[in-house]
Design a protein around this motif. Structure first.
Motif, PDB file in Angstrom:
ATOM      1  N   LYS A   1     -10.714  53.087   1.503  1.00 58.19           N
ATOM      2  CA  LYS A   1     -11.466  54.187   1.439  1.00 58.19           C
ATOM      3  C   LYS A   1     -12.892  54.162   2.177  1.00 58.19           C
ATOM      4  O   LYS A   1     -13.356  54.794   2.844  1.00 58.19           O
ATOM      5  CB  LYS A   1     -11.511  54.983   0.144  1.00 58.19           C
ATOM      6  N   ASN A   2     -13.475  53.056   1.821  1.00 54.58           N
ATOM      7  CA  ASN A   2     -14.845  52.738   2.043  1.00 54.58           C
ATOM      8  C   ASN A   2     -14.926  51.642   3.149  1.00 54.58           C
ATOM      9  O   ASN A   2     -15.422  50.427   2.848  1.00 54.58           O
ATOM     10  CB  ASN A   2     -15.745  52.682   1.084  1.00 54.58           C
TER      11      ASN A   2
ATOM     12  N   ARG B   1     -15.480  58.844   5.838  1.00 56.73           N
ATOM     13  CA  ARG B   1     -15.786  57.766   4.795  1.00 56.73           C
ATOM     14  C   ARG B   1     -15.765  56.374   5.327  1.00 56.73           C
ATOM     15  O   ARG B   1     -14.604  56.005   5.289  1.00 56.73           O
ATOM     16  CB  ARG B   1     -15.156  57.973   3.532  1.00 56.73           C
TER      17      ARG B   1
ATOM     18  N   THR C   1     -20.400  60.438   9.558  1.00 56.61           N
ATOM     19  CA  THR C   1     -20.307  60.427   8.130  1.00 56.61           C
ATOM     20  C   THR C   1     -20.822  61.682   7.352  1.00 56.61           C
ATOM     21  O   THR C   1     -20.333  61.994   6.342  1.00 56.61           O
ATOM     22  CB  THR C   1     -21.261  59.139   7.667  1.00 56.61           C
TER      23      THR C   1
END
Ligand SMILES: C[S@@+](CC[C@H](N)C(=O)[O-])C[C@H]1O[C@@H](n2cnc3c(N)ncnc32)[C@H](O)[C@@H]1O
Length: 284
Positions: free
Chosen positions: A112-113, A145, A140
């Motif tokens: 996700k990050n 993300r 962003t």
């Protein structure tokens, strides 16, 4: 006919010009054809005066014996490098990065990050790196993300100084979209200076260091997502170009992208494993 006294003082002899050309090509890879001779003479005069030499040839004669050879080489490199750059130069690369490369890389990261690494490998005064920072920050803000770090490297200390300060004259903002100018640049309090500075949020994500693309190895991570190597390979011999590209590619993560300048689009041919995506865009 004897040259005029004034000519003897302001021009490099053939031998002295060759000495500098060989030194620069050996150290930096940049070819100095005869056509660059006047430019070199013009730009060296200031240095010759500052060191109190009587003329350019005396400066060259003392170069190799100089106690401070490294300092002189640094000055010479600043003098011979062409540092032209712009914000949003060759803008199709930034569109490709936003619409194709980053989404594909995020899938590869599979988290996700993700923490993306971008490298501007001949950064000049930093405009390529800060353009990248603007585009990534904007992504962003629009819901993507990821985190990112941008590295800028160059051989010239003079341009790196500017890149680190991130202060530019307002006129260079012409190619920057208006909303980005408002969001990513601060104006100097003293309006008469006509200067702007990249905002701290982007400066924090962007780091610069001196690096020679001719070096046998690069002190850079080996999982970089995107490498910009634009408008520098043109100054190198073909074999040097091939070595530099091969080495740069060894710093890309699998699936990473290499972006070269529009006049450098044929350069990939000799590097195995490099796939062409568009004329100036390659993938490993
Ligand atoms: C024309 S500028 C291109 C800047 C930017 N990449 C762009 O396309 O706008 C070329 C830069 O390459 C740098 N350079 C030349 N030889 C180099 C070398 N051997 N290693 C690293 N940088 C080099 C120069 O100092 C200069 O800043």
């Amino acid at each position: 006919m004897m040259p005029a006294v004034q000519d003897m003082a302001v021009h490099l002899s053939d031998r002295h010009f060759r000495t500098i050309a060989e030194l620069i090509e050996g150290q930096v890879g940049i070819k100095l054809p005869q056509g660059k001779r006047l430019m070199l003479e013009g730009r060296l005069h200031k240095r010759v005066r500052a060191l109190n030499f009587s003329d350019l040839n005396e400066y060259v004669d003392n170069l190799f014996g100089a106690e401070h050879f490294d300092t002189e080489l640094t000055h010479l490199i600043d003098v011979v490098t062409t540092n032209k750059t712009d914000f949003f130069r060759e803008p199709q690369h930034f569109t490709f990065m936003r619409d194709v490369a980053i989404p594909a890389l995020l899938k590869l990261h599979g988290r996700k990050n993700a923490n993306l690494k971008i490298w501007s490998s001949a950064s000049s005064t930093g405009m390529e790196a800060y353009t990248t920072a603007m585009v990534l920050d904007d992504m962003t803000r629009n819901g993507s993300r990821f985190q990112y770090r941008i590295l800028g490297t160059d051989i010239s200390t003079a341009v790196l100084r500017l890149a680190k300060t991130a202060i530019y004259t307002r006129d260079v903002l012409a190619p920057v979209p208006e909303p980005f100018v408002k969001r990513y640049f601060l104006s100097s309090r003293d309006k008469s200076r006509g200067e702007v500075r990249v905002v701290p949020e982007l400066r924090r994500m962007t780091h610069f260091m001196r690096m020679n693309l001719m070096d046998a190895s690069y002190p850079v991570d080996r999982d970089v997502d995107i490498i910009f190597c634009r408008n520098v390979l043109i100054y190198f011999e073909r074999e040097t170009q091939r070595k530099v590209i091969e080495q740069l590619c060894s710093h890309l993560r699998p699936g990473g992208y290499l972006l070269v300048g529009h006049s450098e689009s044929m350069i990939h041919s000799a590097v195995p494993g490099l796939k062409q995506v568009q004329p100036t865009i390659f993938k490993v």
